[in-house]
Each structure stands twice: as C-alpha cells, then as structure tokens.
Design a protein around this motif. Structure first.
Motif, PDB file in Angstrom:
ATOM      1  N   LEU A 162       3.348  32.355 -12.242  1.00 16.82           N
ATOM      2  CA  LEU A 162       3.278  31.179 -13.012  1.00 16.82           C
ATOM      3  C   LEU A 162       4.355  30.061 -12.799  1.00 16.82           C
ATOM      4  CD1 LEU A 162       2.215  32.987 -16.303  1.00 16.82           C
ATOM      5  CD2 LEU A 162       0.576  31.477 -14.932  1.00 16.82           C
ATOM      6  N   LEU A 163       5.144  30.666 -11.772  1.00 13.82           N
ATOM      7  CA  LEU A 163       6.413  29.797 -11.314  1.00 13.82           C
ATOM      8  C   LEU A 163       6.488  30.084  -9.941  1.00 13.82           C
ATOM      9  CD1 LEU A 163       9.201  29.654 -14.012  1.00 13.82           C
ATOM     10  CD2 LEU A 163       7.937  27.645 -13.444  1.00 13.82           C
ATOM     11  N   GLY A 164       7.232  29.269  -9.048  1.00 10.22           N
ATOM     12  CA  GLY A 164       7.285  29.620  -7.556  1.00 10.22           C
ATOM     13  C   GLY A 164       6.121  29.119  -6.826  1.00 10.22           C
ATOM     14  N   LYS A 165       5.884  29.776  -5.735  1.00 14.20           N
ATOM     15  CA  LYS A 165       5.014  29.256  -4.923  1.00 14.20           C
ATOM     16  C   LYS A 165       3.556  29.248  -5.130  1.00 14.20           C
ATOM     17  CE  LYS A 165       8.258  28.261  -1.799  1.00 14.20           C
ATOM     18  NZ  LYS A 165       8.738  26.992  -1.576  1.00 14.20           N
ATOM     19  N   ASP A 166       2.622  28.482  -4.636  1.00 15.51           N
ATOM     20  CA  ASP A 166       0.988  28.351  -4.978  1.00 15.51           C
ATOM     21  C   ASP A 166       0.651  29.008  -6.467  1.00 15.51           C
ATOM     22  OD1 ASP A 166      -1.344  28.255  -4.366  1.00 15.51           O
ATOM     23  OD2 ASP A 166      -1.425  30.199  -3.409  1.00 15.51           O
ATOM     24  N   ILE A 167       1.051  28.170  -7.203  1.00 19.94           N
ATOM     25  CA  ILE A 167       1.131  28.660  -8.731  1.00 19.94           C
ATOM     26  C   ILE A 167      -0.404  28.889  -9.179  1.00 19.94           C
ATOM     27  CG2 ILE A 167       1.152  28.156 -11.061  1.00 19.94           C
ATOM     28  CD1 ILE A 167       4.020  26.870 -10.293  1.00 19.94           C
ATOM     29  N   LEU A 168      -0.939  30.068  -9.559  1.00 20.83           N
ATOM     30  CA  LEU A 168      -2.498  30.224  -9.854  1.00 20.83           C
ATOM     31  C   LEU A 168      -3.206  29.896  -8.592  1.00 20.83           C
ATOM     32  CD1 LEU A 168      -2.503  29.289 -13.557  1.00 20.83           C
ATOM     33  CD2 LEU A 168      -2.299  31.801 -12.702  1.00 20.83           C
ATOM     34  N   GLY A 169      -2.845  29.936  -7.539  1.00 17.86           N
ATOM     35  CA  GLY A 169      -3.688  29.622  -6.340  1.00 17.86           C
ATOM     36  C   GLY A 169      -3.970  28.184  -6.143  1.00 17.86           C
ATOM     37  N   SER A 170      -2.885  27.364  -6.929  1.00 19.19           N
ATOM     38  CA  SER A 170      -3.435  25.938  -6.862  1.00 19.19           C
ATOM     39  C   SER A 170      -2.573  25.021  -5.749  1.00 19.19           C
ATOM     40  CB  SER A 170      -2.902  25.196  -8.039  1.00 19.19           C
ATOM     41  OG  SER A 170      -1.568  25.021  -8.330  1.00 19.19           O
ATOM     42  N   GLY A 171      -1.725  25.712  -5.138  1.00 17.64           N
ATOM     43  CA  GLY A 171      -1.016  25.123  -4.080  1.00 17.64           C
ATOM     44  C   GLY A 171       0.220  24.545  -4.756  1.00 17.64           C
ATOM     45  N   LEU A 172       0.379  24.346  -5.859  1.00 17.74           N
ATOM     46  CA  LEU A 172       1.739  23.803  -6.573  1.00 17.74           C
ATOM     47  C   LEU A 172       2.794  24.653  -6.452  1.00 17.74           C
ATOM     48  CD1 LEU A 172       2.839  21.528  -8.363  1.00 17.74           C
ATOM     49  CD2 LEU A 172       2.194  22.739 -10.188  1.00 17.74           C
ATOM     50  N   ASP A 173       3.944  24.287  -6.059  1.00 14.04           N
ATOM     51  CA  ASP A 173       5.221  25.001  -5.982  1.00 14.04           C
ATOM     52  C   ASP A 173       6.171  24.264  -7.026  1.00 14.04           C
ATOM     53  OD1 ASP A 173       3.868  26.136  -3.763  1.00 14.04           O
ATOM     54  OD2 ASP A 173       4.918  25.125  -2.419  1.00 14.04           O
ATOM     55  N   VAL A 174       6.767  25.011  -7.771  1.00 10.82           N
ATOM     56  CA  VAL A 174       7.656  24.805  -8.843  1.00 10.82           C
ATOM     57  C   VAL A 174       8.892  25.756  -8.980  1.00 10.82           C
ATOM     58  CG1 VAL A 174       8.045  24.330 -11.291  1.00 10.82           C
ATOM     59  CG2 VAL A 174       6.213  23.508 -10.311  1.00 10.82           C
ATOM     60  N   GLU A 175       9.937  25.178  -8.732  1.00 14.62           N
ATOM     61  CA  GLU A 175      11.106  25.966  -9.045  1.00 14.62           C
ATOM     62  C   GLU A 175      11.931  25.681 -10.215  1.00 14.62           C
ATOM     63  OE1 GLU A 175      11.878  28.760  -6.947  1.00 14.62           O
ATOM     64  OE2 GLU A 175      10.135  28.343  -5.659  1.00 14.62           O
ATOM     65  N   LEU A 176      12.070  26.658 -11.095  1.00 14.53           N
ATOM     66  CA  LEU A 176      12.840  26.241 -12.448  1.00 14.53           C
ATOM     67  C   LEU A 176      14.309  26.739 -12.598  1.00 14.53           C
ATOM     68  CD1 LEU A 176      12.696  25.091 -15.338  1.00 14.53           C
ATOM     69  CD2 LEU A 176      11.424  27.198 -15.944  1.00 14.53           C
ATOM     70  N   ILE A 177      15.113  25.979 -12.815  1.00 14.40           N
ATOM     71  CA  ILE A 177      16.482  26.471 -12.954  1.00 14.40           C
ATOM     72  C   ILE A 177      17.001  26.260 -14.413  1.00 14.40           C
ATOM     73  CG2 ILE A 177      18.768  26.177 -12.275  1.00 14.40           C
ATOM     74  CD1 ILE A 177      17.673  25.102  -9.709  1.00 14.40           C
ATOM     75  N   VAL A 178      17.478  27.246 -15.061  1.00 12.29           N
ATOM     76  CA  VAL A 178      17.967  27.126 -16.177  1.00 12.29           C
ATOM     77  C   VAL A 178      19.534  27.013 -16.376  1.00 12.29           C
ATOM     78  CG1 VAL A 178      18.292  28.134 -18.560  1.00 12.29           C
ATOM     79  CG2 VAL A 178      16.296  28.519 -17.221  1.00 12.29           C
ATOM     80  N   HIS A 179      19.967  25.705 -16.891  1.00 10.83           N
ATOM     81  CA  HIS A 179      21.584  25.504 -16.609  1.00 10.83           C
ATOM     82  C   HIS A 179      22.024  25.603 -17.962  1.00 10.83           C
ATOM     83  CE1 HIS A 179      25.268  23.534 -15.215  1.00 10.83           C
ATOM     84  NE2 HIS A 179      25.184  22.678 -16.247  1.00 10.83           N
ATOM     85  N   ALA A 180      23.175  26.081 -18.269  1.00 10.83           N
ATOM     86  CA  ALA A 180      24.000  26.289 -19.608  1.00 10.83           C
ATOM     87  C   ALA A 180      24.900  25.153 -19.596  1.00 10.83           C
ATOM     88  CB  ALA A 180      24.480  27.645 -20.030  1.00 10.83           C
ATOM     89  N   GLY A 181      24.845  24.177 -20.574  1.00 10.55           N
ATOM     90  CA  GLY A 181      25.993  23.141 -20.582  1.00 10.55           C
ATOM     91  C   GLY A 181      27.353  23.678 -21.146  1.00 10.55           C
ATOM     92  N   ALA A 182      28.367  22.870 -21.238  1.00 14.34           N
ATOM     93  CA  ALA A 182      29.513  23.411 -21.716  1.00 14.34           C
ATOM     94  C   ALA A 182      29.651  22.869 -23.349  1.00 14.34           C
ATOM     95  CB  ALA A 182      30.745  23.001 -20.904  1.00 14.34           C
ATOM     96  N   GLY A 183      28.825  22.236 -24.040  1.00 15.79           N
ATOM     97  CA  GLY A 183      29.037  22.156 -25.166  1.00 15.79           C
ATOM     98  C   GLY A 183      29.309  20.868 -25.591  1.00 15.79           C
ATOM     99  N   ALA A 184      29.035  19.742 -25.003  1.00 12.58           N
ATOM    100  CA  ALA A 184      29.221  18.377 -25.054  1.00 12.58           C
ATOM    101  C   ALA A 184      28.126  17.566 -25.711  1.00 12.58           C
ATOM    102  CB  ALA A 184      29.801  17.786 -23.710  1.00 12.58           C
ATOM    103  N   TYR A 185      28.465  17.082 -26.915  1.00 12.38           N
ATOM    104  CA  TYR A 185      27.330  16.127 -27.560  1.00 12.38           C
ATOM    105  C   TYR A 185      27.027  15.357 -26.739  1.00 12.38           C
ATOM    106  CZ  TYR A 185      25.211  13.118 -31.096  1.00 12.38           C
ATOM    107  OH  TYR A 185      24.568  12.203 -31.697  1.00 12.38           O
TER     108      TYR A 185
END
Length: 446
Positions: free
Chosen positions: A153-176
């Motif tokens: 459901l993420l990465g290369k060729d999602i569900l055979g559609s040809g869509l590639d999506v790379e997802l990155i989770v980034h943690a901030g340092a706590g600034a409003y």
C-alpha cells in the motif's frame, strides 16, 4: 432535548472503531472498509480526484478552513519538478487534542488519505511532520507505515496502479511555531523553524523549492471516506458552506471531556448535553471555539453553530475545534496571562511586532493580575495587541492578540477589579485548572 436524541447528532467516521480491539492495525482497518477508497481513487484520473474532493466541499481541518481540493488544484502540472505532500501533525495549539488521538487509534486512515492525495497531486514523496513529544504515537505510526509497505500500500507500484509513493515520518523537536506551514517546511529541511515571507507560496515553491501541499492530519484522513462513500454522503452532513463531519475536542471544566465527532454546525449547548454539562454545581463562564488563539466567547454564544461561518459571524474562529470550557471559578485575567506567556515563549523572534509585542504583553498582564497596574494599562495592552495583530509574519501574533481583544471586550470589569482591588479576587484553589502553577502565581504576586 433528551440525551439519546442529542447523541444521534454524532457522526462517528474517523472515530467509528476507536474502541475496537487493536484499532491501529491494518487488519482492523481493513475490516472496516479500509483502503477501499484508495482502490476507487486509483481508478480515477488525478484531476478527477481533485475535482471530486473539491465538489465534496472538504475544508481544511487545521485552522482557517481553506478548501482542500482547491489547495490541491494550486499545484502546477507539467513543470518537470517533483511534487511533495506534507502532513502537518505538529499539534501544539493549547486545547487542541484531535490529531494525536486519531493517529494513535487509527493511523491507517491518514496513510490511505496520503496515498490518495499523492495520486491526485502527482507526488512521489510524502512526509508526516509529527510533534516530537508524543513518542507512543510516533512508534505506532512507524508500525502502521511498516504494515502499509509490507502490504503493497506504500512503495513501488501500489496495488498494481503504477503509482509510487515513499512516506517518511519525521519527529519535530517540539516547537509551536512549526505548526505554521512554512516554518514546518524549513524545519523539515533541517533549518530553524521560522515562517517564510510569501509569496512564493508552498504550492509553487515549498519543500526543497518544489510544489508542495501542506495539509492537516484530519483533512487528509477524511479523504478516504469521501471517496469510498461519496461526495453526496459527505455533503448530507454539516451546512452548505461547511459540509461534512469533524472532531470536536471538548476540555476544561466539563463533566466528560473528550473527542466528539459530529457534523459541522452542531452547537456547544448540544455538545455539553452529550458530555454531561459543566462540572456539577458550576456554570459556563467563557470558552474558546478553536483553541487559545481564537477569540474567546461567553455563555451568550452557546447556540452559535460550530461551523466556519457561524463562529465567524459571532466574532471568533472555528480553528481546530478545541472547545475549552471554563466555569465561574476561573479568573479571565489569569487565563489570558498564561496563554500570553505561552505565545511569548513560542514566538520564533523573526519579526519585531510578535517578538517585542508578546514580551511586553506578558509584563503588563502579570502586573494586572498582581494588582500592580493602572487603568491606563488596559488601553496599553489593547494598543500593543493591535500593533501585533495582522502585522507579523505568521498567525502566531494574531493568536496572541485574540485573547487580549476578546477578554477586554467581554470582561473589562474583571480587569478593572484586579487594578482597583490590588490583586486577583479569585481563589486559585477553587479552580481545577493550572493547579500545578500555584507557586508561580504566588511568585508573580509577591
């Protein structure tokens, strides 16, 4: 109105199975029609997905309520540049607590929405900028992303559609300040989080100077249900200009605080009836419709429709739907002072009106609370707030000015009481709020 009939106004969609066993897992999410919206979206052309979300009337759930489909539409096509989607999960507004519970209980709703949005705006990379203090949510989000990659459901060729999506989770340092979209982008790029001068807007030159969409967690997480159940279903809830469902965060002096998912346009009176009302023996004095950065309202506004137009007409903003309710034991001056201290602390210091103005507001508010001010200081804090409002790089300055303006409008007599009585007439021990800062309160009055 009977409690049962009032509860029928609720519309659990994002929160529909928060109480199910292990709701955060891919297995549970799929058992509740998870990723069915993605399958439908991948069968549509990207521009058709944008048009569908636009026609559904989904508005941003993170503050100003800007139409989500329109924001997607601003992304230039055929420019030869990579496109990015950035999800703002840096939930730091005082009183706001909807995105963090959503991510903790139902992270796959966000991931599915991210893939749909990436397909729509033709983006190959997406980022989730998470508030760094919420480590349990970070771990659960990482696990959900791992599950999605493993299931194709993420990465290369999602569900055979040809869509590639790379997802990155980034943690901030706590600034409003990193909740402001351009400051968030600077932080994501590894720089100090400070708002950018606009134009250019993120849609043209955002992350890494490329076209970027920045959306709130709830906004993106709402997309799968719209695609799966239909735009007519979505528009059947809420009002004409503010359609759909949303999460209201009810907190403060209420009997049963928590998340209440309901159509836009419900009133605080109805939400209080569902939650058991104010704490026993007390009455509502003032409340915020969208966190501390929105102008506060009073018990006269209990029947104001909680949608963007209704709250705007009442002189405030719906914002993040953070309904903080305060009873008669709460000192308005003390509450506003604490909020002002927060904004002064969280000001990034880039622009002079906010940097200097919030500092001086704190000094004057502390003097007023301690009974050391004069009547002329009331006009002075109004004047300083006016010099901040609309004159800073971002909305933090406006957020700091809002409680000042609105509290003076509705509770000027209480400010005057502090000055003529040489101190706060309220007993902090009778209020359950800020119980842990009693020492600081006494030091201010020393």
């Amino acid at each position: 109105m009977a409690a049962e009939s009032v509860e029928k106004l609720l519309s659990p969609v994002l929160s529909a199975f928060w109480d199910a066993p292990r709701p955060w897992t891919l297995e549970t999410y799929r058992a509740h029609d998870g990723y069915e919206g993605l399958r439908k979206a991948l069968a549509m052309k990207p521009d058709d997905v944008i048009a569908y979300v636009k026609e559904a009337g989904l508005r941003g759930r993170g503050g100003a309520g800007f139409p989500t489909g329109m924001k997607w539409q601003f992304i230039p096509q055929g420019d030869g540049k990579p496109h990015y989607l950035v999800v703002n999960a840096d939930e730091s507004e005082p009183g706001t607590c909807k995105d963090i519970p959503l991510l903790y209980a139902n992270p796959h709703a966000l991931i599915e929405g991210i893939v749909i949005a990436c397909h729509a705006i033709r983006a190959g990379h997406a980022f989730i900028y998470l508030r760094g203090e919420v480590v349990p949510v970070l771990r659960r989000l990482h696990e959900a992303v791992r599950e999605a990659y493993a299931a194709g459901l993420l990465g290369k060729d999602i569900l055979g559609s040809g869509l590639d999506v790379e997802l990155i989770v980034h943690a901030g340092a706590g600034a409003y300040i990193c909740g402001e979209e351009t400051a968030l982008l600077d932080s994501l790029e590894g720089r100090r989080g400070q708002p950018r001068l606009r134009p250019p807007f993120p849609a043209v030159a955002g992350l890494y100077a490329c076209p970027t969409v920045v959306n709130n967690v709830e906004s993106i997480a709402s997309v799968p249900a719209i695609i799966h159940r239909g735009k007519e279903w979505f528009r059947s809830m809420g009002s004409e200009k503010s359609p759909g469902f949303t999460l209201y965060s009810l907190s403060g002096h209420v009997a049963n605080p928590g998340q209440y998912e309901a159509p836009l346009g419900i009133t605080l009176r109805q939400l209080l009836e569902m939650s058991g009302g104010m704490r026993p023996g007390h009455r509502l004095k003032f409340w915020t419709p969208g966190g501390s950065s929105t102008p506060l309202l009073t018990d006269e506004h209990l029947d104001v429709p909680l949608d963007y137009e209704g709250v705007g007409a009442a002189g405030s903003m719906l914002g993040t739907k953070a309904l903080q309710c305060f009873d008669e034991t709460t000192c308005v001056v003390r509450a506003v002072t604490r909020w002002t201290e927060f904004y002064a602390h969280e000001s990034c210091g880039k622009c002079t009106p906010c940097r200097e103005g919030t500092y001086w507001l704190v000094q004057l508010m502390r003097d007023i609370e301690a009974g050391k001010a004069s009547m002329s200081d009331l006009d002075k804090i109004h004047d300083i707030a006016d010099n901040i409002n609309g004159k800073s790089f971002c909305a933090l300055g406006d957020g700091a000015a809002s409680p000042i303006f609105s509290s003076l409008k509705y509770f000027r007599e209480e400010y005057e009481q502090h000055i003529t009585g040489r101190g706060c007439p309220f007993d902090p021990a009778k209020s359950t709020l800020w119980a842990d800062d009693t020492t600081a309160h006494l030091e201010v009055n020393a």
